[in-house]
Design an enzyme around this catalytic site. Structure first.
Site, PDB file in Angstrom:
ATOM      1  N   ASP A  12      33.976  28.645  35.210  1.00 29.47           N
ATOM      2  CA  ASP A  12      35.232  28.002  35.636  1.00 29.47           C
ATOM      3  C   ASP A  12      35.583  28.302  37.085  1.00 29.47           C
ATOM      4  O   ASP A  12      36.756  28.360  37.448  1.00 29.47           O
ATOM      5  CB  ASP A  12      36.418  28.438  34.744  1.00 29.47           C
ATOM      6  CG  ASP A  12      36.121  28.220  33.278  1.00 29.47           C
ATOM      7  OD1 ASP A  12      35.544  27.183  32.953  1.00 29.47           O
ATOM      8  OD2 ASP A  12      36.462  29.102  32.469  1.00 29.47           O
ATOM      9  N   LYS A  15      33.105  24.868  40.165  1.00 28.93           N
ATOM     10  CA  LYS A  15      31.792  24.393  40.641  1.00 28.93           C
ATOM     11  C   LYS A  15      31.739  22.872  40.733  1.00 28.93           C
ATOM     12  O   LYS A  15      31.156  22.327  41.659  1.00 28.93           O
ATOM     13  CB  LYS A  15      30.675  24.880  39.702  1.00 28.93           C
ATOM     14  CG  LYS A  15      30.478  26.376  39.721  1.00 28.93           C
ATOM     15  CD  LYS A  15      29.391  26.812  38.776  1.00 28.93           C
ATOM     16  CE  LYS A  15      29.725  26.562  37.325  1.00 28.93           C
ATOM     17  NZ  LYS A  15      30.855  27.343  36.788  1.00 28.93           N
ATOM     18  N   GLY A  39      32.450  22.488  31.390  1.00 35.13           N
ATOM     19  CA  GLY A  39      33.425  21.449  31.713  1.00 35.13           C
ATOM     20  C   GLY A  39      33.636  21.450  33.205  1.00 35.13           C
ATOM     21  O   GLY A  39      34.233  22.371  33.734  1.00 35.13           O
ATOM     22  N   HIS A  40      33.082  20.463  33.894  1.00 33.94           N
ATOM     23  CA  HIS A  40      33.249  20.395  35.346  1.00 33.94           C
ATOM     24  C   HIS A  40      34.309  19.350  35.688  1.00 33.94           C
ATOM     25  O   HIS A  40      34.179  18.190  35.332  1.00 33.94           O
ATOM     26  CB  HIS A  40      31.916  20.026  36.019  1.00 33.94           C
ATOM     27  CG  HIS A  40      30.932  21.153  35.991  1.00 33.94           C
ATOM     28  ND1 HIS A  40      29.612  21.009  36.315  1.00 33.94           N
ATOM     29  CD2 HIS A  40      31.089  22.459  35.695  1.00 33.94           C
ATOM     30  CE1 HIS A  40      28.992  22.178  36.211  1.00 33.94           C
ATOM     31  NE2 HIS A  40      29.877  23.068  35.831  1.00 33.94           N
ATOM     32  N   GLN A 222      28.535  27.352  33.642  1.00 34.25           N
ATOM     33  CA  GLN A 222      29.054  28.691  33.324  1.00 34.25           C
ATOM     34  C   GLN A 222      28.954  29.583  34.580  1.00 34.25           C
ATOM     35  O   GLN A 222      29.010  29.080  35.685  1.00 34.25           O
ATOM     36  CB  GLN A 222      28.327  29.317  32.128  1.00 34.25           C
ATOM     37  CG  GLN A 222      28.650  28.638  30.795  1.00 34.25           C
ATOM     38  CD  GLN A 222      27.750  27.467  30.457  1.00 34.25           C
ATOM     39  OE1 GLN A 222      26.560  27.520  30.704  1.00 34.25           O
ATOM     40  NE2 GLN A 222      28.294  26.426  29.904  1.00 34.25           N
TER      41      GLN A 222
HETATM   42  P1  IMP Z   1      29.202  29.388  24.127  1.00 38.04           P
HETATM   43  O1  IMP Z   1      28.518  29.042  25.404  1.00 38.04           O
HETATM   44  O2  IMP Z   1      30.009  28.250  23.557  1.00 38.04           O
HETATM   45  O3  IMP Z   1      28.276  29.996  23.123  1.00 38.04           O
HETATM   46  O4  IMP Z   1      30.278  30.529  24.456  1.00 38.04           O
HETATM   47  C1  IMP Z   1      29.890  31.834  24.845  1.00 38.04           C
HETATM   48  C2  IMP Z   1      30.828  32.398  25.885  1.00 38.04           C
HETATM   49  O5  IMP Z   1      30.698  31.659  27.083  1.00 38.04           O
HETATM   50  C3  IMP Z   1      32.331  32.304  25.518  1.00 38.04           C
HETATM   51  O6  IMP Z   1      33.003  33.421  26.080  1.00 38.04           O
HETATM   52  C4  IMP Z   1      32.779  31.041  26.207  1.00 38.04           C
HETATM   53  O7  IMP Z   1      34.174  31.038  26.458  1.00 38.04           O
HETATM   54  C5  IMP Z   1      31.967  31.134  27.484  1.00 38.04           C
HETATM   55  N1  IMP Z   1      31.726  29.836  28.103  1.00 38.04           N
HETATM   56  C6  IMP Z   1      30.833  28.906  27.749  1.00 38.04           C
HETATM   57  N2  IMP Z   1      30.871  27.856  28.583  1.00 38.04           N
HETATM   58  C7  IMP Z   1      31.800  28.141  29.507  1.00 38.04           C
HETATM   59  C8  IMP Z   1      32.264  27.463  30.672  1.00 38.04           C
HETATM   60  O8  IMP Z   1      31.819  26.362  31.041  1.00 38.04           O
HETATM   61  N3  IMP Z   1      33.238  28.097  31.374  1.00 38.04           N
HETATM   62  C9  IMP Z   1      33.721  29.309  31.024  1.00 38.04           C
HETATM   63  N4  IMP Z   1      33.302  29.978  29.965  1.00 38.04           N
HETATM   64  C10 IMP Z   1      32.353  29.403  29.201  1.00 38.04           C
END
Ligand code: IMP
Length: 421
Positions: A12, A15, A39-40, A222
């Site tokens: 977040d 990017k 989510g961009h 991420q």
């Molecule tokens: P997952 O990727 O859904 O398995 O989540 C694993 C961890 O990564 C959790 O703490 C999510 O909140 C975090 N996470 C996954 N995608 C994002 C992102 O795009 N932005 C921020 N945190 C993310």
């Protein structure tokens, strides 16, 4: 010039917006890991776009985009995203290419993700429940299905049968109701037909583009501390979010990369569980009160804290960050004083990098250096030297503590609220 863009914090970092700006100079945007957990957000004029699987480069209609082999694709979600863009006048046909080797996220992956989180109770990871972990799990276990399988629906259905038996057993053991075969194929059929024209061998395609001297932008999803190897395991995502992931997730070798840019907020945020030494209610309440820092994928309020240089310094090392892009500077505009966490202390000892042992990390106390705020709006500034001197000093301190050159500053969500230094 081929650039890898990575998040230097916990995701977040803004990017999407920086990618959109860098796309002015690039011909092609490539996603290489993660899935629709990302989510961009990009705002162009009065329009706001939130992209989950499609590279943000798609918003510039003269550019091409690739979803590489390292991404895990929920076909129904991707179809929805493409259709959503088409409704808003952006047609990805002929500009979006999806890797035939990318693995598919199936309904049982989402179900298992959700059930595992439920079972963990207070120990949950805080995933986005998009099935990302179970899909990468199947890939590693060599029981995954790929986009290339989806192109032949008859064969796909046959292969799915075996996978369903195994996954349904897992679903049942976790207390869920298994999906049946017919439900799965009905949901996927339309998506498979819709996506088929976009699916190609993206590896050879990218190499052809490189031979034509095209500029490639590898857009990370991420952030560094959600990396499966280098992040705060187990509170991480299931892919390599760091620079190396750009190579393994695309088939483009390391020596073809020219620059690594790290994106970081002027403060720190994190979604989900896990340690965060510079977390601060003060800054969290302020940002949430401004309507900021709510997740673009899940809507969850993000945890907020002061800028943590111990993590960005580690991110610089892990990714080889040459340049930094700082976003959300305007979020700090009203503060009289701003803190930078320069390092940690644990049991009276100095700690410069986040420890792998999360118990030790949780015991790390942030050590701060205080900077004077600027207490005036920066959102109309378009040139570094027009920023208040205290804001310039703060940004240079961020760059120095990180160990990379300050290259871009962003002072608001709009495309034009970003400038090069
Ligand atoms: P997952 O990727 O859904 O398995 O989540 C694993 C961890 O990564 C959790 O703490 C999510 O909140 C975090 N996470 C996954 N995608 C994002 C992102 O795009 N932005 C921020 N945190 C993310």
């Amino acid at each position: 010039m081929n650039t890898i863009l990575v998040g230097a914090q916990w995701g977040d970092e803004g990017k999407g917006k920086i990618i959109d700006v860098l796309m002015e100079q690039a011909d092609l945007a490539v996603r290489t890991q993660g899935g629709n957990n990302a989510g961009h957000t990009v705002e162009v004029g009065s329009e706001k776009f939130v992209l989950h699987l499609i590279p943000s480069g798609i918003l510039r209609t003269d550019k091409k985009c690739v979803i590489g082999n390292g991404v895990v694709i929920d076909p129904v979600s991707l179809m929805g995203e493409i259709k959503g863009l088409m409704k808003r006048g952006i047609d990805p046909a002929g500009r979006l290419f999806i890797s035939e080797s990318a693995h598919v996220v199936l309904p049982y992956h989402r179900q298992i993700d959700e059930l595992r989180e439920l079972r963990k109770g207070d120990g949950k990871i805080g995933t986005t429940k998009r099935g990302i972990g179970p899909a990468y799990g199947d890939k590693a276990a060599r029981t995954g299905l790929r986009m290339v399988d989806l192109l032949d629906l008859e064969l796909f259905t046959q292969k799915l049968k075996g996978r369903l038996e195994e996954n349904n057993a897992v679903v049942s053991s976790l207390g869920g109701t298994p999906h049946c075969n017919i439900e799965v194929t009905a949901e996927l059929k339309e998506a498979a037909t819709f996506l088929a024209p976009f699916v190609i061998n993206t590896i050879t395609y990218l190499h052809e583009e490189i031979a034509k001297k095209r500029n490639l932008l590898f857009e990370g999803a991420q952030g560094t501390f959600l990396d499966i190897d280098f992040g705060t395991y187990p509170y991480v995502t299931s892919s390599n979010t760091t620079a190396g992931g750009a190579c393994t997730g695309s088939g483009v070798p390391p020596h073809k990369m020219d620059r690594v840019m790290g994106v970081m907020k002027a403060y720190t945020t994190r979604v989900g569980e896990g340690p965060m030494p510079s977390e601060s209610d003060e800054i969290g309440d302020m940002l949430h009160g401004m309507g900021r820092e709510f997740g673009s994928t899940t809507g969850r309020a993000r945890r907020c804290g002061w800028f943590d240089a111990a993590i960005t310094r580690f991110a610089q090392m892990l990714n080889g960050i040459d340049e930094i892009a700082v976003t959300n500077l305007d979020g700090l505009d009203s503060l009289a004083e701003i803190q930078i966490c320069t390092h940690y202390e644990r049991n009276g000892e100095r700690v410069d990098y986040p420890p792998a042992d999360l118990r030790k990390f949780a015991e790390c106390k942030a050590v701060y250096k205080t900077y004077p705020g600027w207490q005036q709006s920066t959102s109309n500034v378009r040139k570094f030297t027009d920023l208040p001197p205290n804001a310039q000093a703060y940004l240079q301190a961020m760059a120095e503590y990180t160990g990379a050159r300050l290259a871009i500053v962003s002072v608001g969500p709009q495309r034009d609220q970003t400038f090069w230094v």
